[in-house]
Design a protein around this motif. Structure first.
Motif, PDB file in Angstrom:
ATOM      1  N   ARG A   1      34.043  84.063  -4.408  1.00  0.00           N
ATOM      2  CA  ARG A   1      32.630  84.175  -4.071  1.00  0.00           C
ATOM      3  C   ARG A   1      31.954  82.874  -4.452  1.00  0.00           C
ATOM      4  O   ARG A   1      32.364  82.184  -5.364  1.00  0.00           O
ATOM      5  N   GLY A   2      30.887  82.561  -3.758  1.00  0.00           N
ATOM      6  CA  GLY A   2      30.137  81.359  -4.083  1.00  0.00           C
ATOM      7  C   GLY A   2      30.609  80.169  -3.281  1.00  0.00           C
ATOM      8  O   GLY A   2      31.185  80.302  -2.212  1.00  0.00           O
ATOM      9  N   ARG A   3      30.383  79.006  -3.842  1.00  0.00           N
ATOM     10  CA  ARG A   3      30.648  77.754  -3.146  1.00  0.00           C
ATOM     11  C   ARG A   3      31.807  77.047  -3.820  1.00  0.00           C
ATOM     12  O   ARG A   3      31.861  76.943  -5.042  1.00  0.00           O
ATOM     13  N   THR A   4      32.739  76.554  -3.015  1.00  0.00           N
ATOM     14  CA  THR A   4      33.855  75.773  -3.525  1.00  0.00           C
ATOM     15  C   THR A   4      33.721  74.354  -3.021  1.00  0.00           C
ATOM     16  O   THR A   4      33.626  74.116  -1.828  1.00  0.00           O
ATOM     17  N   VAL A   5      33.690  73.405  -3.943  1.00  0.00           N
ATOM     18  CA  VAL A   5      33.593  71.993  -3.626  1.00  0.00           C
ATOM     19  C   VAL A   5      34.960  71.366  -3.879  1.00  0.00           C
ATOM     20  O   VAL A   5      35.540  71.567  -4.929  1.00  0.00           O
ATOM     21  N   ILE A   6      35.447  70.617  -2.900  1.00  0.00           N
ATOM     22  CA  ILE A   6      36.741  69.962  -3.029  1.00  0.00           C
ATOM     23  C   ILE A   6      36.507  68.501  -3.400  1.00  0.00           C
ATOM     24  O   ILE A   6      35.890  67.758  -2.643  1.00  0.00           O
ATOM     25  N   GLU A   7      36.996  68.139  -4.564  1.00  0.00           N
ATOM     26  CA  GLU A   7      36.828  66.767  -5.040  1.00  0.00           C
ATOM     27  C   GLU A   7      37.979  65.933  -4.487  1.00  0.00           C
ATOM     28  O   GLU A   7      39.150  66.199  -4.743  1.00  0.00           O
ATOM     29  N   ILE A   8      37.628  64.927  -3.709  1.00  0.00           N
ATOM     30  CA  ILE A   8      38.632  64.071  -3.071  1.00  0.00           C
ATOM     31  C   ILE A   8      38.882  62.860  -3.944  1.00  0.00           C
ATOM     32  O   ILE A   8      38.005  62.235  -4.430  1.00  0.00           O
TER      33      ILE A   8
END
Length: 65
Positions: free
Chosen positions: A58-65
């Motif tokens: 749930r919520g927001r997933t940010v992918i760190e590149i």
């Protein structure tokens, strides 16, 4: 199922976009947003995708590149 939801703000007139983004910057509770956000590395994407498809995220997933 997975839903990607958002607003096509590109089609809104620039003054309206500026007003909306100014309001978000002012009114959005940043602590609540932070509590709903998880940051993962690119190496974790496959595992996270599986969890998303299983309805476990749930919520927001940010992918760190």
């Amino acid at each position: 199922g997975v839903s990607l939801l958002g607003i096509d703000s590109v089609m809104a007139p620039k003054p309206l976009r500026i007003e909306a983004y100014d309001r978000l910057a002012r009114d959005l509770d940043k602590d609540k947003l932070k509590a709903l956000t998880t940051t993962i590395s690119l190496d974790e994407v496959i595992d996270k995708a599986g969890a998303i498809l299983e309805g476990k995220v749930r919520g927001r997933t940010v992918i760190e590149i």
